[in-house]
Design a protein around this motif. Structure first.
Motif, short mmCIF file in Angstrom:
data_model
loop_
_atom_site.label_atom_id
_atom_site.label_comp_id
_atom_site.label_asym_id
_atom_site.label_seq_id
_atom_site.Cartn_x
_atom_site.Cartn_y
_atom_site.Cartn_z
N UNK A 232 0.84 -1.19 0.00
CA UNK A 232 0.00 0.00 0.00
C UNK A 232 0.88 1.24 0.00
N UNK A 233 0.56 2.19 -0.87
CA UNK A 233 1.32 3.43 -1.00
C UNK A 233 0.48 4.58 -0.49
N UNK A 234 1.09 5.58 0.12
CA UNK A 234 0.32 6.72 0.62
C UNK A 234 -0.27 7.53 -0.53
N UNK A 235 -1.18 8.43 -0.21
CA UNK A 235 -1.90 9.18 -1.25
C UNK A 235 -0.99 10.03 -2.11
N UNK A 236 0.12 10.47 -1.53
CA UNK A 236 1.07 11.28 -2.30
C UNK A 236 1.89 10.43 -3.26
N UNK A 237 1.81 9.10 -3.10
CA UNK A 237 2.56 8.21 -3.98
C UNK A 237 4.05 8.19 -3.68
N UNK A 238 4.40 8.55 -2.44
CA UNK A 238 5.83 8.66 -2.10
C UNK A 238 6.31 7.58 -1.13
N UNK A 239 5.47 7.19 -0.19
CA UNK A 239 5.91 6.29 0.87
C UNK A 239 5.07 5.02 0.89
N UNK A 240 5.71 3.92 1.21
CA UNK A 240 5.04 2.64 1.38
C UNK A 240 4.55 2.56 2.83
N UNK A 241 3.27 2.29 3.01
CA UNK A 241 2.69 2.32 4.36
C UNK A 241 2.31 0.93 4.88
N UNK A 242 2.23 -0.07 4.02
CA UNK A 242 1.87 -1.42 4.47
C UNK A 242 2.26 -2.43 3.40
N UNK A 243 2.40 -3.66 3.83
CA UNK A 243 2.76 -4.77 2.96
C UNK A 243 3.14 -5.95 3.83
N UNK A 244 3.78 -6.94 3.24
CA UNK A 244 4.33 -8.07 4.00
C UNK A 244 5.76 -8.28 3.53
N UNK A 245 6.70 -8.27 4.49
CA UNK A 245 8.11 -8.43 4.14
C UNK A 245 8.74 -9.52 5.00
N UNK A 246 9.49 -10.39 4.34
CA UNK A 246 10.21 -11.45 5.04
C UNK A 246 11.66 -11.03 5.20
N UNK A 247 12.11 -10.90 6.43
CA UNK A 247 13.49 -10.53 6.73
C UNK A 247 14.34 -11.79 6.76
N UNK A 248 15.16 -11.99 5.74
CA UNK A 248 15.90 -13.24 5.62
C UNK A 248 16.91 -13.44 6.73
N UNK A 249 17.44 -12.35 7.28
CA UNK A 249 18.50 -12.48 8.28
C UNK A 249 18.03 -13.17 9.56
N UNK A 250 16.79 -12.92 9.97
CA UNK A 250 16.29 -13.49 11.22
C UNK A 250 15.02 -14.30 11.06
N UNK A 251 14.51 -14.43 9.84
CA UNK A 251 13.35 -15.27 9.61
C UNK A 251 12.04 -14.71 10.10
#
Length: 206
Positions: free
Chosen positions: A16-35
């Motif tokens: 999800x991107x903010x209304x200005x189209x500049x910042x990412x405000x939500x999603x799902x991310x997998x951090x490989x370093x710590x699982x």
């Protein structure tokens, strides 16, 4: 802008991107370093796998400004920049494999392979201690996996020897369907247990 591009590229779901189209405000991310998996981008930092200082000390000090900028913002190769848990990135800082490896054992080999590939792609050098640590990686990984396996054995429920075989087996099998979330096939097996623990504790984070 580089941070947003990496978050958009690496999200497991459409971000999800903010209304200005500049910042990412939500999603799902997998951090490989710590699982761990995160839905709040504020928990993440963008890591240069080969840190800028390490690159500088390994030959980037001879680059012109354009090449330095290209390396700093290389979103075309997913190995160079990645979204990871902020606290883990802080612990890594600008260390090379001599002084830091991912805390998740199953991330070690991939991390070292990416490290070597990035240095080869950009024509960066390795010092002797760094090279030696990478050569010893298979043994180090084997030791880390053994420690993880021993921890898992300690968490196993005990079985009364007087129980019948069928009852013993049923005691060992956890009723996961009701109490545990489905396993995400994208997450390596050793990381799943930590991922599950994280998901259970998210509701209790301050």
């Amino acid at each position: 802008r580089t941070r947003a591009l990496v978050l958009i590229r690496d999200s497991l779901i459409p971000p999800q991107i903010d209304r200005a189209g500049c910042a990412v405000v939500a999603g799902d991310w997998f951090s490989t370093y710590d699982g761990l998996t995160w839905s709040d981008p504020g928990e993440l930092e963008i890591d240069h796998v080969v840190a800028l200082k390490e690159a500088w000390d390994s030959g980037a000090n001879a680059w012109n400004a354009a090449r330095l900028e290209a390396y700093s913002n290389d979103v075309d190769d997913a190995r160079t920049l990645r979204a990871v848990t902020g606290a883990v990135n802080q612990a890594k800082s600008d260390k090379d494999p001599t002084n830091w490896l991912p805390p998740a054992p199953d991330a070690v080999c991939g991390y070292l392979a990416d490290w070597v590939s990035i240095k080869a792609r950009w024509g960066l050098s390795m010092d002797e201690s760094e090279h030696g640590r990478i050569q010893r990686a298979p043994r180090l990984l084997s030791q880390a996996l053994h420690r993880a396996h021993e921890r898992q054995k300690q968490d196993r429920p005990t079985v009364d020897p007087k129980l019948s075989h069928d009852r013993a087996m049923s005691q060992l099998v956890r009723p996961h369907a009701e109490h545990e979330p489905d396993r995400d096939p994208r997450i390596p097996q050793l990381a799943v247990r930590r991922h599950r623990n994280e998901r259970r504790s998210e509701g209790h984070r301050p």
